[in-house]
Design a protein around this motif. Structure first.
Motif: not given
Lengths: 424, 413
Positions: A79-80, A83-84, A87-88, A133, A136, B271-272, B276-277, B280-281, B340-341
């Motif tokens: 997942e990370e 998402l990374d 986002d990039m 997941k 959660l 979620k990244n 959260y990581r 939460v995760d 990324r942000r």
């Protein structure tokens, strides 16, 4: 300075017209039904739509799980990492669903969206919904349910839906048990064998970087668009159509009501939009005038239409001063009678009509307007001239026709009413 | 890039023009430099109540909404702690109706006891709906009243208590209008397919005969530096436990704002994110957790709020949260995490620039901040933020002595 200005006279107003536009066609591209709209703004959007929705869910909460976990990982990617990477590329994403469709949306810039799309598609098609997941997600939903059960709005809305719909899958959840019962196996089975069908894609942006490499995986999904559109079943109306839920510690009373409306394809649908607007569909409506502006009993009360291809509902919603429920009910009934008899303020009909026409015209200014309007035509099997015809039908609707439509579809006795708040 | 022209009328009304030939509707946005921070301690909620009264008709137009609806237009307004903003969006061919309506109510509002009485009732119901009848609805009231001891940011725009709204008098309404609703205390923007010449013509016709008044100097008691942690326990019978942290931060006008905005994204957006990581995760301490930066014009607050998992105590949640904050402060984010942000922020800003109303409001807000060019230069400021800036600002702001904590814990039944 212009000293002779007479401020009591309104400037002349012109008739509202629809901007020039044309619905874009769906064509086969790389083996997939595709709709592309070029765009002048420096943004882009890519939608993947599966023509299956809430009505075909195998269990309550299935699509909520998909919505929360569709980027939670594949066999090859965590997942990370997904998402990374997104986002990039400056991407935003989401999943939405209704009775008959499920949509995955990707937003980015025209320069980057064709790079983000393959990552997005791979994640959706090969999602593995890891057990941890899913756990959660279930914990989060159960916790959220605990808060929701404190809200009069949630309790009234849920009860109203549950009294209205007969189709079991549309009964909303008031127990965490439903979440506990969701298994990863059932979710995987739904995703693999049922969700991924009848795919079509919609994208808007000025970059032509999409290719077989980008969306080729989608062409492997089976398409059988001849499936009939499913319809929900509705409970029979009971003689007593009002139910109150007692919540002694509440500060206000929430009111929610629902009755059967019309599908978008029905010939009376545009006229019903107009009847609804007069009744409670805009700030100057009968409901707002009576209950907010004259009596000050609410911050807002409204009625709205929800419509799919062949099915629709009429909904009333508001949060009101608790000791005045009877007065509010009486006001709703009074205003419906006024609507049926045409005994409302002179000029309201034209205001409601122009408000609606202005609103439709304004909707064409939205960035993805042509994409969304073309998509609606395709997904709900509408005619290419639907949007023009809808606008013209509202424009041509007479006061008499609006009243007749209200008499036919907007009746106090046809609604299921639920209130939630302290006993009065 | 949002292109614009500006001019000022003789009465001091600042006007912004943005031309967009592709839109069929046009916007007239008017920002008044008055918000909840301009209220007195014993009459809170008044700026927002007044916003409601602005729709009760004016000297020459008994009903505000009707003529606009007839012209196919829509309108709304909002009040913040710093300002009050009114907007109209209407088919471009009927834009003059917006000028007629807005100028007449700026010239002279129609004050009536009946309108005041009804709107007091409406606002009280809004107060209940948004703040009192919701789990955690008063969280930000508790935060403000504990974090601020001097500055009027200590109460929310809806007001400190219902009694203040109930006690509003017609004389207060008249005085408030005369003091703040004057052209030289306002900024107007026209956006859409309206030429600059036509815009000037319309402003001269409808607004130039409105008399100027006093300008709001925006002087407020400034908060002294917080040196000790503050804490408020809000008992809650049934809902999920929750924790809110608020740290004194900077003004929206300060360059540090861009760094703090990025910090909030790195900590909690998606979620990244860091929170959260970890929380939460990985550790299952919270079911969700957010960080966000206040955008007020005087020094604002940086917020962290989280809903605590069922089997976790408030103490455990709080110590775990602080552990993550301290780790974040000592180990700055990677260059790629920051990149990324920034990329996501750039996309978000491009989307905002596609909407006519957003553009009109952004132009007025930037002008109200003292630099209209910010609408086009803020992306650069975000790009200039470095990993070192992130580390410095997080160490500067995210400290226990600078923190007000509000806790929702379950009470024994």
């Amino acid at each position: 300075m212009i000293k002779s200005l007479n401020r009591s006279i309104a400037p002349p107003q012109q008739t509202i017209s629809l901007p020039n536009f044309k619905v874009h066609p769906v064509i086969k591209t790389f083996g997939v039904d595709t709709l592309h709209v070029p765009l002048l703004d420096d943004v882009a959007r890519f939608d993947i739509v599966f023509k299956t929705g809430v009505l075909e869910q195998p269990f309550i909460g299935a699509l909520e799980c998909i919505q929360a976990l569709f980027l939670a990982g594949t066999e090859n990617k965590k997942e990370e990492d997904i998402l990374d990477e997104l986002d990039m590329l400056g991407a935003y994403y989401g999943c939405d669903f209704n009775l008959n469709t499920t949509t995955f949306t990707l937003y980015s810039t025209p320069q980057l969206i064709y790079k983000a799309a393959p990552i997005f598609i791979d994640a959706i098609l090969n999602a593995t919904f890891p057990e941890e997941k899913l756990k959660l997600f279930k914990d989060r939903k159960k916790a959220s349910l605990q808060s929701n059960l404190e809200k009069t709005t949630y309790l009234a809305k849920t009860k109203c839906n549950n009294l209205f719909y007969k189709t079991p899958i549309l009964k909303e959840q008031l127990s965490s048990q439903n979440y506990d019962n969701i298994s990863r196996e059932a979710l995987l089975n739904y995703h693999q064998n049922h969700l991924k069908q009848n795919v079509s894609i919609y994208y808007s942006g000025n970059y032509k970087g999409f290719s077989d490499d980008v969306i080729g995986e989608l062409s492997k999904i089976s398409c059988n668009t001849t499936n009939a559109t499913l319809l929900p079943q509705i409970e029979k109306l009971r003689p007593n159509n009002h139910e109150h839920l007692n919540k002694a510690d509440a500060i206000q009373t929430s009111i929610r009501a629902k009755s059967v409306g019309l599908g978008r394809k029905h010939i009376d649908y545009p006229k019903l939009q107009l009847s609804n607007a007069v009744f409670g569909g805009f700030f100057g409506s009968l409901l707002m005038k009576n209950i907010r502006e004259d009596k000050g009993l609410t911050y807002g009360i409204s009625s709205s239409l929800s419509a799919e291809e062949l099915f629709g509902t009429i909904n009333i919603q508001g949060d009101i001063k608790s000791n005045y429920i009877d007065i509010v009910f009486e006001s709703i009934s009074t205003e419906l009678k006024a609507l049926h008899n045409g005994t409302f303020e002179k000029g309201l009909f034209e205001k409601a009509k122009n408000y609606l026409l202005g609103n439709i015209a304004k909707s064409f200014d939205e960035t993805f307007a042509i994409l969304d309007k073309s998509k609606l035509v395709y997904l709900q099997n509408l005619s290419e001239t639907y949007h023009h015809a809808y606008f013209e039908a509202i424009k041509a609707c007479s006061l008499h026709e609006m009243i007749e439509t209200a008499q036919a579809y907007l009746n106090f006795e046809s609604f299921i009413f639920v209130t939630c708040g302290p006993e009065t | 890039m949002i292109e614009f022209e500006t001019f000022t009328l003789d009465n001091g009304l600042r006007v912004i023009h943005h031309y967009d030939s592709l839109k069929s509707s046009a916007v007239l946005n008017i920002l008044y430099n008055v918000g909840a921070r301009d209220e007195s301690k014993d009459k809170t909620g008044f700026a927002h109540l007044f916003e409601h009264l602005m729709f009760g008709g004016s000297e020459n137009i008994p009903e505000y909404d009707g003529p606009l609806q007839e012209a196919g237009g829509q309108n709304n307004a909002f009040t913040t702690n710093d300002l009050t903003n009114y907007y109209i969006q209407v088919p471009v061919e009927n834009i003059e109706t917006a000028f007629w309506l807005e100028s007449d109510r700026m010239k002279k509002l129609n004050f009536s006891q009946k309108s005041l009485d009804v709107q007091i009732g409406v606002v009280i119901e809004e107060f209940k709906q948004r703040y009192l009848n919701q789990p955690y609805g008063q969280a930000f009231m508790h935060i403000r009243s504990n974090a601020y001891k001097k500055h009027p940011y200590q109460w929310p725009t809806i007001g400190k208590e219902i009694a203040h709204i109930e006690e509003a008098k017609l004389a207060d309404v008249v005085g408030f209008f005369a003091k703040f609703y004057v052209p030289n205390n306002a900024i107007a923007c026209v956006a859409g397919n309206v030429s600059l010449e036509r815009t000037k013509e319309l402003f001269n016709k409808w607004f130039s005969d409105i008399s100027a008044g006093g300008v709001n100097k925006n002087k407020y008691p400034q908060e002294e530096k917080q040196t000790q942690p503050r804490r408020f326990i809000a008992p809650q019978a049934n809902s999920q436990k929750a924790i809110y942290l608020a740290f004194h931060s900077c003004s929206r006008k300060d360059k540090a704002f861009y760094t703090l905005d990025l910090i909030s994204d790195i900590l909690s957006n998606g979620k990244n994110s860091v929170f959260y990581r970890k929380l939460v995760d990985e550790e299952n301490i919270f079911t969700n957790i957010d960080a966000y930066v206040g955008e007020e014009l005087d020094p604002s607050l940086f917020y962290i709020s989280g809903k605590i998992a069922a089997n976790i105590t408030v103490e455990k949640a709080e110590s775990s949260l602080w552990n993550v904050i301290e780790t974040f402060k000592s180990t700055a984010p990677s260059e790629s995490d920051l990149a990324r942000r920034k990329n996501k922020l750039i996309t978000a800003r491009k989307y905002q620039e596609t909407d006519l109303l957003n553009k009109a409001m952004a132009l007025c807000m930037a002008e109200n901040m003292g630099n209209i060019n910010l609408v086009n230069t803020e992306a650069d400021y975000y790009n200039l933020v470095s990993v070192d800036d992130i580390k410095a600002q997080s160490n500067n702001i995210l400290t226990k002595e600078n923190c007000t904590t509000v806790v929702y814990d379950k009470v024994t039944q």
